[in-house]
Design a protein around this motif. Structure first.
Motif, PDB file in Angstrom:
ATOM      1  N   THR A  23       0.828  -1.203   0.000  1.00 17.44           N
ATOM      2  CA  THR A  23       0.000   0.000   0.000  1.00 17.44           C
ATOM      3  C   THR A  23       0.865   1.257   0.000  1.00 17.44           C
ATOM      4  OG1 THR A  23      -0.090  -0.010   2.412  1.00 17.44           O
ATOM      5  CG2 THR A  23      -1.893  -1.118   1.239  1.00 17.44           C
ATOM      6  N   GLY A  24       0.258   2.343  -0.432  1.00 22.11           N
ATOM      7  CA  GLY A  24       0.876   3.660  -0.386  1.00 22.11           C
ATOM      8  C   GLY A  24      -0.217   4.695  -0.197  1.00 22.11           C
ATOM      9  N   PHE A  25       0.090   5.795   0.462  1.00 27.98           N
ATOM     10  CA  PHE A  25      -0.907   6.831   0.741  1.00 27.98           C
ATOM     11  C   PHE A  25      -0.373   8.177   0.264  1.00 27.98           C
ATOM     12  CE2 PHE A  25      -1.548   3.418   3.690  1.00 27.98           C
ATOM     13  CZ  PHE A  25      -2.929   3.320   3.842  1.00 27.98           C
ATOM     14  N   THR A  26      -1.280   9.004  -0.259  1.00 25.18           N
ATOM     15  CA  THR A  26      -0.867  10.332  -0.694  1.00 25.18           C
ATOM     16  C   THR A  26      -2.036  11.295  -0.575  1.00 25.18           C
ATOM     17  OG1 THR A  26       0.280  11.565  -2.438  1.00 25.18           O
ATOM     18  CG2 THR A  26      -1.446  10.024  -3.138  1.00 25.18           C
ATOM     19  N   ALA A  27      -1.725  12.576  -0.740  1.00 23.29           N
ATOM     20  CA  ALA A  27      -2.687  13.698  -0.694  1.00 23.29           C
ATOM     21  C   ALA A  27      -2.995  14.089   0.748  1.00 23.29           C
ATOM     22  CB  ALA A  27      -3.984  13.368  -1.437  1.00 23.29           C
ATOM     23  N   GLY A  28      -3.237  15.391   0.920  1.00 12.51           N
ATOM     24  CA  GLY A  28      -3.724  15.938   2.177  1.00 12.51           C
ATOM     25  C   GLY A  28      -2.975  15.532   3.421  1.00 12.51           C
TER      26      GLY A  28
END
Length: 744
Positions: A175-180
């Motif tokens: 998984t990877g997370f981005t934005a805000g």
């Protein structure tokens, strides 16, 4: 009123100190506990409803359940072995997403969690979004609710991120997370060590400057302690007022309040300390309490006027249309008033209690210091005022030349650290999908009469949007739950936070919407690019109103303080030149050296408020001392030289401390913050070392006592009134047209 406050503080110092200690601690606790409940994280909420993106935000809240404190995230899910996703993988990903959407995420609580911290425990919204065309990953939309600046909310995101990562890892997926929120947390984690080091370094610089100037441990540490107490109380007052009135603060307001109060608080304490030391040297028979009362009464007038100029400057923001400015102004004005109250009570009380011990172990009180650099500068300015004025104008003019090619960047502040996990995830997504896929521009459609919206009637609008150059993809129209609105997500090929996206949205995209709007409907364009395009319009209009109103109020305060028509004009022209020079130099550095599209849209306002208001502080201090010295017998130029000699060290030290505080922002990974830090530090240095120490005294030396027209200073020959610096009994020419005379 001023002398009454300072007199009470020096007569009953322990009562004043005890009261401030109790109130300071109580209000600090209140401010810290409820700070994030009083702030509004969504900048869109500050736009007037007349703007298109604000109307779009209202539709999103009313019909699609959007919350102002919602934090949308993009989660990337891919196979751990790097292979392409199969249909079975997609079904597994969607199944895991459904589990996450049903599972509550508890906010971690540790021994470091402050009391009364809001509990952000919640069930996140998780839903499938799309699969990359090359099937390298699938995207999920995630939404967490809460103030993204709240440490508790950031801990909640970390808990969710770790929980989701563990679930998908067990299924053979990464998984990877981005934005805000993901960007903010990753950047904060990456910069935590550097921020700590920079903070400690700046604190060490401030203490070292004080030690070098006063040769005293107490005089070095006490200003920081006092400013912390008063600043904590001021923040508590602002937060409490916000909670009582229901007017929420912008997320950046607490940080700006902290910077402003540290700067002006240390400045005011330094002004008192320098004058207190001078008084003790000239009147060795006087007690510390009596000296504190006399100094606080005299300096209190200048400090009050200086504080009121800042209050006036920030209060003018109340007339702005952009709510972020309208809330920021009164909040900082109230904070400065609290700091002023502390400067007139707590600071004099501490001087009365400590007396000569304030400067222990220094022995500087027992001897007159040598002339020093300040004395030499004062003599040179008084002896060659024309040369000094021309040199100052040449320097300021050269820097101001950068205004000719200045552009303004209305982006949200620039990119963060490109090495973080969130940045790498965003780059991976951008390689397979349009740049705006994680932050789409959204077109909202509602029926004019409040009826139902038929999504099948929006095909023409969707086709027109897809045909706009710069649009990479258009999603099918999605109706709201009540059927009274529909949304169309538009994915731009340009970075949604860049100038290209704002130009595209405010121009061709909105033109296409206006031309192909279905009959009987209202259509609004929202999203980051649209929001900041509208903010640019609001800010441009506000600056045209705020600048002249603030300048007028500051001029009025100077007029009342200096009791002169010419002196306020001299000061306002000088700070105006300083503002132009700072902004021009910032444009040259930002656009020509760093190759950025323009200066941050907040920079002109920040510089105007900080550089003009704080620069006026220094000008008030030097002008008040020049007037005092001109009340003594002797040539006007000699008075200017004495004023510079006695005041320049305080101004220089205060300027260095304040510039160091702002300069620490220049190492921030955010380009907008870097720009503001550099520009403000430069502006403070120009105000302190060019305007207040050279230009204003040189103009005063040229104009002589005429600068105070129509009420010139009363000259007196009473011996002993001014101590050893008074030159009582001097019988030289006092005519303003005097020939050059020694001014040592």
């Amino acid at each position: 009123m001023i002398r009454a406050l300072t007199g009470f503080a020096t007569r009953s110092p322990w009562k004043v100190i005890a009261l401030w200690a109790v109130l300071g601690i109580a209000m600090t606790v209140l401010g810290q506990a409820f700070l994030f409940r009083a702030t509004q994280p969504s900048v869109g909420e500050f736009l007037p409803a007349t703007y298109d993106s604000a109307a779009a935000l209202e539709v999103a809240e009313e019909h699609f359940g959007f919350k102002p404190d919602a934090n949308p995230l993009t989660m990337l899910v891919a196979r751990a072995d790097g292979a392409k996703l199969t249909e079975s993988d997609e079904r597994r990903i969607d199944a895991e997403a459904a589990k996450l959407a049903r599972r509550e995420v508890a906010m971690p609580k540790t021994k470091d969690t402050p009391p009364l911290t809001e509990d952000h425990t919640q069930v996140p919204r998780v839903s499938p979004a799309m699969t990359a065309p090359d099937r390298s990953f699938r995207l999920l939309s995630v939404e967490l609710t809460g103030n993204p600046l709240d440490p508790g909310m950031q801990d909640l995101y970390r808990a969710f991120r770790d929980q989701a990562r563990a679930e998908f890892t067990g299924a053979g997926l990464r998984t990877g997370f981005t934005a805000g929120l993901a960007d903010s947390v990753d950047t904060a984690d990456a910069e935590k060590t550097r921020s700590t080091i920079v903070g400690i370094a700046m604190l060490a610089v401030i203490v070292l400057l004080h030690v070098m100037v006063f040769r005293s441990v107490l005089a070095a540490l006490l200003p920081l302690l006092v400013v912390s107490v008063i600043g904590g109380a001021a923040a508590g007052v602002v937060v409490g007022t916000s909670l009582l009135t229901g007017i929420r603060l912008d997320a950046s307001t607490p940080q700006l309040i902290n910077v402003v109060l540290i700067g002006i608080g240390i400045d005011y304490f330094l002004f008192l300390l320098f004058r207190f030391r001078e008084q003790l040297r000239s009147r060795p028979e006087q007690t510390g309490r009596a000296a504190a009362a006399e100094v606080a009464g005299r300096v209190g007038t200048a400090v009050t006027s200086a504080a009121l100029t800042i209050v006036a400057a920030f209060s003018t923001l109340a007339v702005a249309s952009f709510g972020q400015f309208r809330v920021l102004g009164p909040a900082i004005a109230v904070s400065v008033l609290v700091m002023l109250l502390g400067s007139l009570t707590l600071m004099p009380a501490l001087l009365a209690v400590t007396g000569r011990k304030m400067f222990w172990p220094s022995r500087g009180l027992h001897r007159e210091p040598p002339e020093g650099m300040a004395g030499r500068v004062g003599r040179r300015v008084a002896a060659r005022p024309v040369t000094m004025v021309l040199a100052s104008l040449a320097l300021l003019g050269a820097l101001a030349a950068g205004l000719a090619g200045m552009h303004t960047d209305y982006g949200p502040g620039g990119a963060g650290d490109a090495s973080t996990a969130a940045a790498r995830t965003a780059a991976e997504i951008a390689r397979a999908l349009p740049a705006g896929v994680s932050d789409p521009t959204t077109v909202f459609v509602t029926a004019s009469g409040g009826g139902k919206v038929a999504t099948e009637s929006l095909g023409g609008l969707s086709k027109a949007l897809a045909a706009v150059e710069g649009v990479g993809q258009v999603s099918p129209a999605v109706p709201s739950h009540d059927g009274r609105a529909a949304r169309i997500d538009v994915f731009l090929t340009a970075d949604p936070q860049g100038q290209g996206a704002r130009d595209l949205v405010s121009g061709p995209l909105r033109d296409a919407v206006a031309a192909h709007r279905p009959a009987g409907t209202e259509v609004h364009v929202g999203g980051t690019a649209a929001l900041f395009a509208d903010i640019s319009s609001a800010v441009s209009g506000d600056l045209k109103v705020v600048f002249p109103v603030a300048a007028g109020l500051i001029s009025l305060i100077l007029l009342l303080l200096l009791r002169s028509l010419l002196a306020p004009l001299v000061l306002m022209v000088s700070v105006g030149l300083g503002f132009a020079a700072t902004l021009g130099a910032s444009a040259l550095v930002s656009q020509d050296l760093l190759d950025r599209p323009g200066v941050n849209f907040m920079l002109p306002l920040v510089l105007f408020l900080f550089v003009v208001a704080l620069g006026t502080d220094y000008n008030i201090l030097i002008s008040d001392r020049i007037r005092e010295e001109m009340e003594k017998p002797g040539p006007a130029r000699a008075a200017v030289a004495r004023a510079v000699r006695h005041t320049a060290p305080a101004i220089a030290t205060a300027g260095l401390v304040l510039a160091a505080s702002f300069g620490s922002l220049a190492v921030n990974p955010n380009p907008g913050t870097q720009e503001i830090g550099f520009a403000t530090a430069l502006g403070i240095m120009l105000s302190a070392f060019v305007l207040s120490v050279v230009l204003v005294p040189a103009l005063a030396a040229l104009l002589g006592r005429s600068i105070w027209w129509p009420v010139r200073p009363r000259r007196t020959d009473r011996a002993g009134e001014y101590g050893h610096t008074g030159h009582a009994g001097h019988t030289g020419r006092t005519d303003d047209k005097e020939r050059p005379v020694p001014v040592g």
